[in-house]
Structure formats: C-alpha cells, structure tokens
Design a protein around this motif. Structure first.
Motif, PDB file in Angstrom:
ATOM      1  N   GLU A 107       0.864  -1.191   0.000  1.00 57.60           N
ATOM      2  CA  GLU A 107       0.000   0.000   0.000  1.00 57.60           C
ATOM      3  C   GLU A 107       0.891   1.227   0.000  1.00 57.60           C
ATOM      4  O   GLU A 107       1.285   1.709   1.056  1.00 57.60           O
ATOM      5  N   GLY A 108       1.154   1.688  -1.161  1.00 59.75           N
ATOM      6  CA  GLY A 108       2.082   2.800  -1.272  1.00 59.75           C
ATOM      7  C   GLY A 108       3.477   2.320  -0.944  1.00 59.75           C
ATOM      8  O   GLY A 108       3.922   1.308  -1.478  1.00 59.75           O
ATOM      9  N   THR A 109       4.116   3.030  -0.054  1.00 62.33           N
ATOM     10  CA  THR A 109       5.478   2.630   0.300  1.00 62.33           C
ATOM     11  C   THR A 109       5.480   1.594   1.411  1.00 62.33           C
ATOM     12  O   THR A 109       6.498   0.962   1.670  1.00 62.33           O
ATOM     13  N   SER A 110       4.360   1.417   2.050  1.00 64.49           N
ATOM     14  CA  SER A 110       4.332   0.469   3.167  1.00 64.49           C
ATOM     15  C   SER A 110       3.621  -0.825   2.763  1.00 64.49           C
ATOM     16  O   SER A 110       2.907  -0.879   1.765  1.00 64.49           O
ATOM     17  N   VAL A 111       3.844  -1.835   3.562  1.00 62.45           N
ATOM     18  CA  VAL A 111       3.225  -3.130   3.289  1.00 62.45           C
ATOM     19  C   VAL A 111       2.333  -3.510   4.452  1.00 62.45           C
ATOM     20  O   VAL A 111       2.734  -3.425   5.609  1.00 62.45           O
ATOM     21  N   CYS A 112       1.142  -3.904   4.094  1.00 69.25           N
ATOM     22  CA  CYS A 112       0.156  -4.240   5.113  1.00 69.25           C
ATOM     23  C   CYS A 112       0.078  -5.754   5.259  1.00 69.25           C
ATOM     24  O   CYS A 112      -0.214  -6.470   4.309  1.00 69.25           O
ATOM     25  N   TYR A 113       0.355  -6.207   6.463  1.00 71.44           N
ATOM     26  CA  TYR A 113       0.321  -7.643   6.705  1.00 71.44           C
ATOM     27  C   TYR A 113      -0.911  -8.036   7.500  1.00 71.44           C
ATOM     28  O   TYR A 113      -1.395  -7.264   8.329  1.00 71.44           O
ATOM     29  N   CYS A 114      -1.389  -9.222   7.249  1.00 70.64           N
ATOM     30  CA  CYS A 114      -2.470  -9.747   8.077  1.00 70.64           C
ATOM     31  C   CYS A 114      -2.455 -11.272   8.052  1.00 70.64           C
ATOM     32  O   CYS A 114      -1.812 -11.886   7.210  1.00 70.64           O
ATOM     33  N   ILE A 115      -3.178 -11.842   8.993  1.00 72.46           N
ATOM     34  CA  ILE A 115      -3.294 -13.293   9.068  1.00 72.46           C
ATOM     35  C   ILE A 115      -4.000 -13.825   7.820  1.00 72.46           C
ATOM     36  O   ILE A 115      -4.966 -13.233   7.365  1.00 72.46           O
ATOM     37  N   ASP A 116      -3.517 -14.897   7.295  1.00 74.77           N
ATOM     38  CA  ASP A 116      -4.219 -15.590   6.207  1.00 74.77           C
ATOM     39  C   ASP A 116      -5.212 -16.556   6.853  1.00 74.77           C
ATOM     40  O   ASP A 116      -4.858 -17.670   7.241  1.00 74.77           O
ATOM     41  N   GLY A 117      -6.437 -16.092   6.962  1.00 72.73           N
ATOM     42  CA  GLY A 117      -7.455 -16.811   7.721  1.00 72.73           C
ATOM     43  C   GLY A 117      -7.610 -18.273   7.322  1.00 72.73           C
ATOM     44  O   GLY A 117      -7.675 -19.161   8.174  1.00 72.73           O
ATOM     45  N   GLU A 118      -7.640 -18.503   6.029  1.00 68.63           N
ATOM     46  CA  GLU A 118      -7.861 -19.863   5.536  1.00 68.63           C
ATOM     47  C   GLU A 118      -6.734 -20.797   5.972  1.00 68.63           C
ATOM     48  O   GLU A 118      -6.971 -21.870   6.537  1.00 68.63           O
ATOM     49  N   ASN A 119      -5.517 -20.359   5.706  1.00 68.23           N
ATOM     50  CA  ASN A 119      -4.370 -21.197   6.075  1.00 68.23           C
ATOM     51  C   ASN A 119      -4.224 -21.333   7.587  1.00 68.23           C
ATOM     52  O   ASN A 119      -3.840 -22.389   8.080  1.00 68.23           O
ATOM     53  N   TRP A 120      -4.486 -20.247   8.271  1.00 65.68           N
ATOM     54  CA  TRP A 120      -4.402 -20.301   9.725  1.00 65.68           C
ATOM     55  C   TRP A 120      -5.321 -21.404  10.268  1.00 65.68           C
ATOM     56  O   TRP A 120      -4.920 -22.215  11.103  1.00 65.68           O
ATOM     57  N   THR A 121      -6.532 -21.413   9.774  1.00 62.26           N
ATOM     58  CA  THR A 121      -7.512 -22.417  10.224  1.00 62.26           C
ATOM     59  C   THR A 121      -7.025 -23.832   9.929  1.00 62.26           C
ATOM     60  O   THR A 121      -7.139 -24.734  10.761  1.00 62.26           O
ATOM     61  N   LYS A 122      -6.470 -23.998   8.755  1.00 61.03           N
ATOM     62  CA  LYS A 122      -5.960 -25.320   8.370  1.00 61.03           C
ATOM     63  C   LYS A 122      -4.840 -25.766   9.306  1.00 61.03           C
ATOM     64  O   LYS A 122      -4.839 -26.888   9.812  1.00 61.03           O
ATOM     65  N   MET A 123      -3.886 -24.882   9.505  1.00 62.10           N
ATOM     66  CA  MET A 123      -2.719 -25.247  10.317  1.00 62.10           C
ATOM     67  C   MET A 123      -3.105 -25.396  11.777  1.00 62.10           C
ATOM     68  O   MET A 123      -2.574 -26.252  12.471  1.00 62.10           O
ATOM     69  N   LYS A 124      -4.026 -24.564  12.207  1.00 64.80           N
ATOM     70  CA  LYS A 124      -4.525 -24.677  13.568  1.00 64.80           C
ATOM     71  C   LYS A 124      -5.106 -26.073  13.779  1.00 64.80           C
ATOM     72  O   LYS A 124      -4.834 -26.735  14.791  1.00 64.80           O
ATOM     73  N   ALA A 125      -5.873 -26.527  12.814  1.00 67.11           N
ATOM     74  CA  ALA A 125      -6.504 -27.843  12.922  1.00 67.11           C
ATOM     75  C   ALA A 125      -5.455 -28.953  13.028  1.00 67.11           C
ATOM     76  O   ALA A 125      -5.600 -29.894  13.814  1.00 67.11           O
ATOM     77  N   ILE A 126      -4.406 -28.820  12.249  1.00 71.74           N
ATOM     78  CA  ILE A 126      -3.345 -29.843  12.262  1.00 71.74           C
ATOM     79  C   ILE A 126      -2.682 -29.912  13.632  1.00 71.74           C
ATOM     80  O   ILE A 126      -2.486 -30.994  14.196  1.00 71.74           O
ATOM     81  N   ILE A 127      -2.356 -28.746  14.179  1.00 68.40           N
ATOM     82  CA  ILE A 127      -1.706 -28.718  15.490  1.00 68.40           C
ATOM     83  C   ILE A 127      -2.662 -29.173  16.592  1.00 68.40           C
ATOM     84  O   ILE A 127      -2.293 -29.946  17.474  1.00 68.40           O
ATOM     85  N   MET A 128      -3.898 -28.704  16.496  1.00 68.90           N
ATOM     86  CA  MET A 128      -4.886 -29.071  17.518  1.00 68.90           C
ATOM     87  C   MET A 128      -5.062 -30.587  17.570  1.00 68.90           C
ATOM     88  O   MET A 128      -5.112 -31.179  18.641  1.00 68.90           O
ATOM     89  N   GLN A 129      -5.153 -31.184  16.418  1.00 68.56           N
ATOM     90  CA  GLN A 129      -5.350 -32.637  16.358  1.00 68.56           C
ATOM     91  C   GLN A 129      -4.172 -33.365  16.998  1.00 68.56           C
ATOM     92  O   GLN A 129      -4.338 -34.368  17.688  1.00 68.56           O
ATOM     93  N   PHE A 130      -2.992 -32.826  16.764  1.00 71.42           N
ATOM     94  CA  PHE A 130      -1.801 -33.431  17.357  1.00 71.42           C
ATOM     95  C   PHE A 130      -1.812 -33.267  18.884  1.00 71.42           C
ATOM     96  O   PHE A 130      -1.491 -34.199  19.623  1.00 71.42           O
ATOM     97  N   LEU A 131      -2.205 -32.084  19.324  1.00 75.61           N
ATOM     98  CA  LEU A 131      -2.187 -31.812  20.759  1.00 75.61           C
ATOM     99  C   LEU A 131      -3.286 -32.560  21.499  1.00 75.61           C
ATOM    100  O   LEU A 131      -3.168 -32.847  22.682  1.00 75.61           O
ATOM    101  N   ASP A 132      -4.343 -32.881  20.769  1.00 70.51           N
ATOM    102  CA  ASP A 132      -5.536 -33.383  21.425  1.00 70.51           C
ATOM    103  C   ASP A 132      -5.586 -34.900  21.552  1.00 70.51           C
ATOM    104  O   ASP A 132      -6.651 -35.481  21.603  1.00 70.51           O
ATOM    105  N   GLN A 133      -4.451 -35.521  21.608  1.00 70.09           N
ATOM    106  CA  GLN A 133      -4.448 -36.963  21.771  1.00 70.09           C
ATOM    107  C   GLN A 133      -4.850 -37.285  23.201  1.00 70.09           C
ATOM    108  O   GLN A 133      -4.691 -36.490  24.104  1.00 70.09           O
TER     109      GLN A 133
END
Lengths: 109, 109
Positions: free
Chosen positions: A75-101
DNA sequence: TTTGTTTATTGCAATATTACGATTAATAAA
DNA sequence: TTTATTAATCGTAATATTGCAATAAACAAA
C-alpha cells in the motif's frame, strides 16, 4: 549436523514440525498476536511495537509469509500484513489434532 | 546472532515459543505420537521405530523431559518413557489458547 | 528529478541445533 | 567377577537460526 532427516518421517510429522517451528520464536509469536489484536492490518509499526531491528522483523515476516500464515499487501510505500485466515484455520486444525491426543491411561512412569 | 532476544518479549510469548520449539522437530513429534499410541510405556525401542541413532534419540528425549512433556522411569537396564499428563495438559492449553484467536474480521489484505 | 519514507535484500558474525561415533555408566545375567 | 544390554554423555562436524549494519528497491511527494 543441524539438518533434520525429514525423509524418515511421515508427511504429517514433518508438517506439524514445520508449523510448530514457525511458532518457535517469541518474535513470530508477538507478530501473530499483534496481527490478531489489531482490527486493521498493521504494517511496519511491528518494528516499533516489537523491539527488533527492521531487517530482523522483515525476515520473520518473510518466514511467516512463506509458510502461508500471513499475507502481505503493498500500500504505497508500506506493506500491510495480516493473518491468512484460511491457512491459519488449516494449520490450527493440524496442530490441535496433534495436541488433542488422549491421555486417559494412567501414567505408567 | 543465533540467540533470541527473549528479554523484550512477554513471559507468555516466550513460553509459547519454547513449547512450540519442542514440537518443531519431526523426531520429537514422532516420539510423542509413539508414546501416545502405545498403551504401555515405550522405552528404547523408539530407536528402532524411528530411524535415528541412539544418542540422537536420547538427546531428543532429554529435551522433551527437560521441558516436562515426558517422564522417564528406570526399569532395569532400560528406561521407560511416557507423557507427563499433567504438564501436557497445561502446555496444550497454552498453545490452544494462542491458536484459538478469532479471525472473525474479514481479511484486510 | 530529487528527496524522503518504507520495506526487502545482502552479507556477515555469533550462537543454536541436529546427528552420530566413541565412550561411559548402570544394571542384569551368567 | 565377567559379560552383555541399555541408555546417557562427550566430543565434534555440519548445518540452521538469529540479529543487524549497510544497502538496495519501490514508491510518494515535492
């Protein structure tokens, strides 16, 4: 040798490790927390928030982006970062499943 | 410099990072999965299950034990390892809370 | 175009991690 | 005691990570 023998592990094991490694540094944890806390997308003020030099933050952002946890938008000279919601959800699920044994069994040690 | 500036981060941020780092190697993921899968406590057959040398496995076990995720019990010449249920639950909660932040807001990038 | 602002990249130094051979320690069995 | 078995430790090599100064790149504004 400083190099993990990834080939002897399952895809899932490697995937869990790669995702976990991204959370394995307080700066990256701080960045992610900050991106979550802010309604609007934060950009380079991460450098001010977190007390690390700009190249260092940039490097951590790059890692998170490469993994897909965050997205960057110029955005102009600066860069705007944010969470990638879709990927976050996917990776969250992978970790959660591992933790939830189940540890129903009584400790054997 | 290969050394994280832990002092500029919150205790929680550092804690999350330390726990996540433990999951940041496929061998340790494999060890934990194995300890969960087995009803009985597995000992040094982790060396056979996973394809790494005995000193390497021993080193990974040490890290997990130091963090408190597993416990070791000497049984004759062999050592029986298992998940430390109490600590596992605690650390699981910390990571889960971190992962479970809301991404209700529409992506801004 | 020049200047300022912001972010990425490069290059490098310091430290950490991973892996394993060789060895030691501890215990069990002969 | 001697021998075998199992796990921990030591030492070391190879690679990875972290951090930052210096620089470059990209863009906006003057």
């Amino acid at each position: 040798m400083g190099l993990a023998k990834t080939e002897i592990f399952t895809d899932l094991q490697n995937e869990i490790a790669v995702i976990a490694k991204a959370f394995g540094h307080p700066a990256r944890v701080a960045i992610l927390q900050h991106l979550f806390k802010m309604d609007t997308c934060v950009c380079g003020d991460l450098v001010n928030e977190i007390g690390l030099a700009q190249p260092t933050i940039s490097q951590h952002l790059k890692e998170l982006k490469l993994l897909g946890l965050i997205k960057g938008n110029v955005e102009g000279t600066s860069v705007c970062y944010c969470i990638d919601g879709e990927n976050w959800t996917k990776m969250k699920a992978i970790i959660m499943q591992f933790l939830d044994q189940d540890i129903s069994k009584t400790d054997c040690c």
